[in-house]
Design a protein around this motif. Structure first.
Motif, PDB file in Angstrom:
ATOM      1  N   VAL A  53       7.522 -11.050  -0.899  1.00  0.00           N
ATOM      2  CA  VAL A  53       8.475  -9.950  -1.037  1.00  0.00           C
ATOM      3  C   VAL A  53       7.786  -8.829  -1.798  1.00  0.00           C
ATOM      4  O   VAL A  53       7.105  -9.071  -2.784  1.00  0.00           O
ATOM      5  N   LEU A  54       7.960  -7.600  -1.328  1.00  0.00           N
ATOM      6  CA  LEU A  54       7.375  -6.430  -1.988  1.00  0.00           C
ATOM      7  C   LEU A  54       8.421  -5.345  -2.140  1.00  0.00           C
ATOM      8  O   LEU A  54       9.257  -5.160  -1.255  1.00  0.00           O
ATOM      9  N   MET A  55       8.335  -4.632  -3.223  1.00  0.00           N
ATOM     10  CA  MET A  55       9.114  -3.407  -3.355  1.00  0.00           C
ATOM     11  C   MET A  55       8.262  -2.280  -2.773  1.00  0.00           C
ATOM     12  O   MET A  55       7.028  -2.313  -2.870  1.00  0.00           O
ATOM     13  N   MET A  56       8.890  -1.289  -2.183  1.00  0.00           N
ATOM     14  CA  MET A  56       8.154  -0.182  -1.575  1.00  0.00           C
ATOM     15  C   MET A  56       7.233   0.486  -2.601  1.00  0.00           C
ATOM     16  O   MET A  56       6.087   0.813  -2.285  1.00  0.00           O
ATOM     17  N   ASP A  57       7.720   0.655  -3.814  1.00  0.00           N
ATOM     18  CA  ASP A  57       6.904   1.283  -4.860  1.00  0.00           C
ATOM     19  C   ASP A  57       5.653   0.461  -5.149  1.00  0.00           C
ATOM     20  O   ASP A  57       4.567   1.013  -5.351  1.00  0.00           O
ATOM     21  N   ASP A  58       5.799  -0.870  -5.175  1.00  0.00           N
ATOM     22  CA  ASP A  58       4.657  -1.745  -5.431  1.00  0.00           C
ATOM     23  C   ASP A  58       3.645  -1.683  -4.282  1.00  0.00           C
ATOM     24  O   ASP A  58       2.435  -1.762  -4.509  1.00  0.00           O
ATOM     25  N   LEU A  59       4.153  -1.550  -3.077  1.00  0.00           N
ATOM     26  CA  LEU A  59       3.275  -1.417  -1.919  1.00  0.00           C
ATOM     27  C   LEU A  59       2.433  -0.146  -2.038  1.00  0.00           C
ATOM     28  O   LEU A  59       1.223  -0.172  -1.845  1.00  0.00           O
ATOM     29  N   ILE A  60       3.074   0.945  -2.384  1.00  0.00           N
ATOM     30  CA  ILE A  60       2.371   2.234  -2.471  1.00  0.00           C
ATOM     31  C   ILE A  60       1.329   2.218  -3.587  1.00  0.00           C
ATOM     32  O   ILE A  60       0.199   2.653  -3.386  1.00  0.00           O
ATOM     33  N   THR A  61       1.691   1.678  -4.755  1.00  0.00           N
ATOM     34  CA  THR A  61       0.727   1.637  -5.859  1.00  0.00           C
ATOM     35  C   THR A  61      -0.332   0.567  -5.641  1.00  0.00           C
ATOM     36  O   THR A  61      -1.458   0.711  -6.121  1.00  0.00           O
ATOM     37  N   GLY A  62       0.004  -0.478  -4.894  1.00  0.00           N
ATOM     38  CA  GLY A  62      -0.942  -1.562  -4.647  1.00  0.00           C
ATOM     39  C   GLY A  62      -1.978  -1.262  -3.586  1.00  0.00           C
ATOM     40  O   GLY A  62      -2.984  -1.959  -3.473  1.00  0.00           O
TER      41      GLY A  62
END
Length: 118
Positions: A53-62
């Motif tokens: 599971v990912l949050m959109m914000d975590d995807l962008i920063t990751g």
């Protein structure tokens, strides 16, 4: 001068320039829209296989190697192919693989996580 076998057409420099400009615009639109770009799709799927599971914000920063627009379009493509699901959590979105179960417990944990990001 252009020949199609039966007739000869005169093409001036302005027409050649206009055709080239049109081809360049189409090529640039393809780059901007990410047409044929599956690298971001694969990156998202790989992250989801690891984290589930990912949050959109975590995807962008990751994934700083991709622009926000590339990731957004990849999420859109994957969602339309029914490979991932999106769930609104607070002010962000949670991304899950389609075969992952969405539970209230997961939603509550990620709402708390989203609150911490603010």
């Amino acid at each position: 001068m252009v020949s199609d076998g039966k007739r000869v057409l005169m093409v001036d420099d302005d027409e050649k320039s206009a055709q080239c400009d049109q081809q360049c615009v189409v090529a640039k639109e393809g780059q901007i829209m990410g047409i044929g770009d599956t690298d971001a799709d694969e990156a998202i799927l790989n992250m989801l296989q690891q984290d589930e599971v990912l949050m959109m914000d975590d995807l962008i920063t990751g994934r700083p190697d991709f622009s926000w627009a590339q990731l957004f379009l990849a999420v859109d493509r994957l969602s339309r192919k029914n490979l991932i699901t999106l769930h609104r959590v607070g002010l962000s979105y949670q991304i899950c693989l389609m075969n992952q179960e969405w539970t209230l417990d997961q939603g509550q944990r990620h709402e708390e996580s989203a609150a911490q990001h603010q």
